[in-house]
Design an enzyme around this catalytic site. Structure first.
Site, PDB file in Angstrom:
ATOM      1  N   ASP A  32       0.848  -1.177   0.000  1.00  0.00           N
ATOM      2  CA  ASP A  32       0.000   0.000   0.000  1.00  0.00           C
ATOM      3  C   ASP A  32       0.891   1.236   0.000  1.00  0.00           C
ATOM      4  O   ASP A  32       2.053   1.167   0.428  1.00  0.00           O
ATOM      5  CB  ASP A  32      -0.931   0.019   1.211  1.00  0.00           C
ATOM      6  CG  ASP A  32      -2.212   0.805   0.940  1.00  0.00           C
ATOM      7  OD1 ASP A  32      -3.264   0.174   0.723  1.00  0.00           O
ATOM      8  OD2 ASP A  32      -2.158   2.048   0.924  1.00  0.00           O
ATOM      9  N   LEU A 159     -17.311 -10.039  -2.742  1.00  0.00           N
ATOM     10  CA  LEU A 159     -17.382  -9.999  -1.287  1.00  0.00           C
ATOM     11  C   LEU A 159     -18.617  -9.241  -0.815  1.00  0.00           C
ATOM     12  O   LEU A 159     -18.962  -8.190  -1.353  1.00  0.00           O
ATOM     13  CB  LEU A 159     -16.137  -9.323  -0.707  1.00  0.00           C
ATOM     14  CG  LEU A 159     -14.782  -9.923  -1.071  1.00  0.00           C
ATOM     15  CD1 LEU A 159     -13.699  -9.256  -0.236  1.00  0.00           C
ATOM     16  CD2 LEU A 159     -14.768 -11.421  -0.869  1.00  0.00           C
ATOM     17  N   GLU A 161     -19.896  -7.227   2.417  1.00  0.00           N
ATOM     18  CA  GLU A 161     -19.412  -6.668   3.676  1.00  0.00           C
ATOM     19  C   GLU A 161     -20.167  -7.321   4.826  1.00  0.00           C
ATOM     20  O   GLU A 161     -21.376  -7.485   4.789  1.00  0.00           O
ATOM     21  CB  GLU A 161     -19.592  -5.151   3.692  1.00  0.00           C
ATOM     22  CG  GLU A 161     -18.708  -4.457   2.669  1.00  0.00           C
ATOM     23  CD  GLU A 161     -18.563  -2.968   2.932  1.00  0.00           C
ATOM     24  OE1 GLU A 161     -18.607  -2.557   4.104  1.00  0.00           O
ATOM     25  OE2 GLU A 161     -18.397  -2.215   1.949  1.00  0.00           O
ATOM     26  N   LYS A 213     -19.235  -9.120 -12.547  1.00  0.00           N
ATOM     27  CA  LYS A 213     -19.455  -8.377 -11.303  1.00  0.00           C
ATOM     28  C   LYS A 213     -20.511  -7.282 -11.473  1.00  0.00           C
ATOM     29  O   LYS A 213     -21.426  -7.152 -10.654  1.00  0.00           O
ATOM     30  CB  LYS A 213     -18.133  -7.763 -10.824  1.00  0.00           C
ATOM     31  CG  LYS A 213     -18.255  -6.871  -9.577  1.00  0.00           C
ATOM     32  CD  LYS A 213     -18.710  -7.665  -8.369  1.00  0.00           C
ATOM     33  CE  LYS A 213     -18.934  -6.771  -7.151  1.00  0.00           C
ATOM     34  NZ  LYS A 213     -17.709  -6.161  -6.630  1.00  0.00           N
ATOM     35  N   ASN A 217     -24.209  -7.190  -9.651  1.00  0.00           N
ATOM     36  CA  ASN A 217     -24.641  -6.069  -8.823  1.00  0.00           C
ATOM     37  C   ASN A 217     -25.861  -5.370  -9.405  1.00  0.00           C
ATOM     38  O   ASN A 217     -26.735  -4.901  -8.663  1.00  0.00           O
ATOM     39  CB  ASN A 217     -23.498  -5.076  -8.635  1.00  0.00           C
ATOM     40  CG  ASN A 217     -22.568  -5.479  -7.500  1.00  0.00           C
ATOM     41  OD1 ASN A 217     -22.838  -6.441  -6.781  1.00  0.00           O
ATOM     42  ND2 ASN A 217     -21.483  -4.769  -7.332  1.00  0.00           N
ATOM     43  N   CYS A 269     -20.313  -0.109  -3.420  1.00  0.00           N
ATOM     44  CA  CYS A 269     -20.332  -0.952  -4.619  1.00  0.00           C
ATOM     45  C   CYS A 269     -21.576  -0.748  -5.483  1.00  0.00           C
ATOM     46  O   CYS A 269     -21.491  -0.238  -6.591  1.00  0.00           O
ATOM     47  CB  CYS A 269     -20.205  -2.424  -4.227  1.00  0.00           C
ATOM     48  SG  CYS A 269     -18.570  -2.879  -3.616  1.00  0.00           S
TER      49      CYS A 269
END
Length: 445
Positions: A32, A159, A161, A213, A217, A269
């Site tokens: 990072d 994923l 949350e 993805k 969604n 997201c």
């Protein structure tokens, strides 16, 4: 020789993926560019709330007593390039300011920094949610700038949350977009344990992997907005959207999940992904295919305004001036401290701007909420938040809120009026305690 893995970007996705890869037995190096984040992760702590993640991280971070030592963190691109056989890119792709489109600057920066340093064979794997066509462009970038034999694959994340650790270790599907058998073999080796445990392994081309993805969604967002549209009809017709959802959910073609009407979806997201999908479809000349997503987005945003109007009606139908409003919930969903595009905070903020004295309580999202909305009032408990309230709004469906004692809260408020923005409280229990209970899409009594 066992594969060595790097994870570039250690936010929500990256930190979870890095810890999970170590749990699966790999040597992992996370990168990072924020030194404070590296220091925190290296101490076995995470900068966000995600159930089970800190424990998983501590089990593997080097230097922690009793850990496997398989997981380390760095800010050195050179170290990452030298260390890794497989490089997972997990950086953020936010919505562009003032546009629907996706901001690819973090992804592009990561690939540009890594590529010139890859002097030996490696596989770079994109996990970030990107507009379709990005993988092909990034593959060309690697071919032009990487000195070694470097390939690209795309492996979207799914994923949830609150369930991210389990979703990574026991995914309901693994999707890989590849252009060679070698890349597929490498990813089968990476995911051998979950595949052996029954996780389906779906092999596609680049565009399909990128689309999976955003398509998933978009479908989930559509389902949520559908039941919220039905809630609007139920209110007009004096129907009960909870019973309607129960009835249609028994149809196996529809299913019961994501059919709880309320104030809609938020988070980092769904909102930005469906907007980026619309923007990209327009660029491809396929904008008409996704025009329905504009109404999905519109229905979702309309629910927030509707809750504000219900609250206004509850306090007398006029102004919020001088009225105390308690808001239970700040995170966009339970089991998370994520307040990005949170419907709960959006409602609280609207009421505050209209003159209401708003006090918020959330079990995990208080610090992030204060950072985003510093002018709101905050309390350390649900009981403290509702003290003196003219109306109580339940806006994030934490288990703690479902288990509240309405009689105890009733003794603290000015008026026993509760608006259930998530259709998650027990109306019988609250009404028996003397509360006026109202919920979106349900009869008044």
């Amino acid at each position: 020789m066992a594969l060595r893995i790097t994870v570039i970007g250690t936010g929500y996705l990256g930190a979870t993926h890095a810890a999970a890869m170590a749990e699966l037995g790999f040597e992992v190096l996370g990168l990072d560019v924020v030194p404070e984040k590296i220091a925190m992760l290296s101490a076995g702590r995470v900068p966000m709330y995600e159930p089970g993640l800190e424990e998983l991280l501590s089990r593997h971070v080097a230097g922690i007593e009793g850990s496997t030592g398989r997981l380390r963190f760095t800010d050195s691109w050179e170290q990452v390039a030298e260390f890794g056989d497989v490089h997972f890119v997990c950086v953020n792709t936010p919505q562009k300011h003032g546009e629907y489109a996706c901001d690819m600057s973090y992804v592009d920066a990561a690939f540009s920094a890594l590529a010139p340093l890859l002097t030996r064979p490696a596989l770079v794997v994109g996990k970030s949610t990107v507009p379709v066509g990005s993988a092909a462009r990034l593959a060309r970038l690697l071919a032009e700038r990487a000195p070694g034999d470097v390939e690209l694959a795309w492996n979207p994340e799914f994923l949830r949350e609150g369930f991210a650790v389990d979703d990574t270790l026991h995914p309901d599907r693994i999707v890989v977009g590849v252009e060679s058998e070698r890349a597929e073999r490498t990813l089968r080796e990476v995911y051998a344990t979950p595949v052996a445990g029954g996780s389906p392994f779906v092999v596609t081309d680049f565009p399909t992997a990128e689309l999976v993805k955003t398509a998933a969604n978009s479908f989930l967002a559509t389902k949520i907005s559908f039941i919220n549209a039905m809630a609007e009809v139920c209110e007009a017709a004096d129907g009960d959207v909870v019973k309607l959802a129960e009835a249609i959910g028994h149809d196996e073609r529809i299913g019961a999940k994501f059919l709880r009407a309320g104030i809609g979806f938020g988070g980092g997201c769904l909102p930005k992904d469906i907007r980026a999908f619309m923007a990209r479809a327009g660029e491809l000349g396929a904008d008409q295919a996704l025009t329905f997503l504009r109404e999905v987005d519109s229905i979702n945003m309309r629910r927030r305004g509707h809750m504000v109007e219900l609250a206004r009606e509850a306090v007398g139908g006029g102004s919020f001036l001088g009225k105390r409003v308690a808001v239970l919930g700040a995170a966009f969903k339970p089991d998370s401290d994520d307040v990005r595009d949170s419907p709960a905070l959006n409602v609280a903020g609207q009421i505050h701007l209209q003159g209401g004295q708003v006090t918020v309580y959330d079990p995990k999202g208080m610090a992030n909420a204060r950072g985003l909305f510093p002018t709101l009032g905050y309390a350390d408990s649900a009981l403290a938040a509702v003290r003196g309230a003219d109306v109580v709004l339940h806006l994030t469906e934490w288990r703690e809120f479902r288990e509240l004692d309405p009689a105890e809260l009733g003794a603290a408020v000015t008026n026993r009026i509760v608006l259930d923005g998530r259709n998650a409280l027990d109306p019988v229990k609250w009404r028996e305690a003397g509360w006026v209970y109202r919920a979106m899409g349900r009869p008044r009594s």
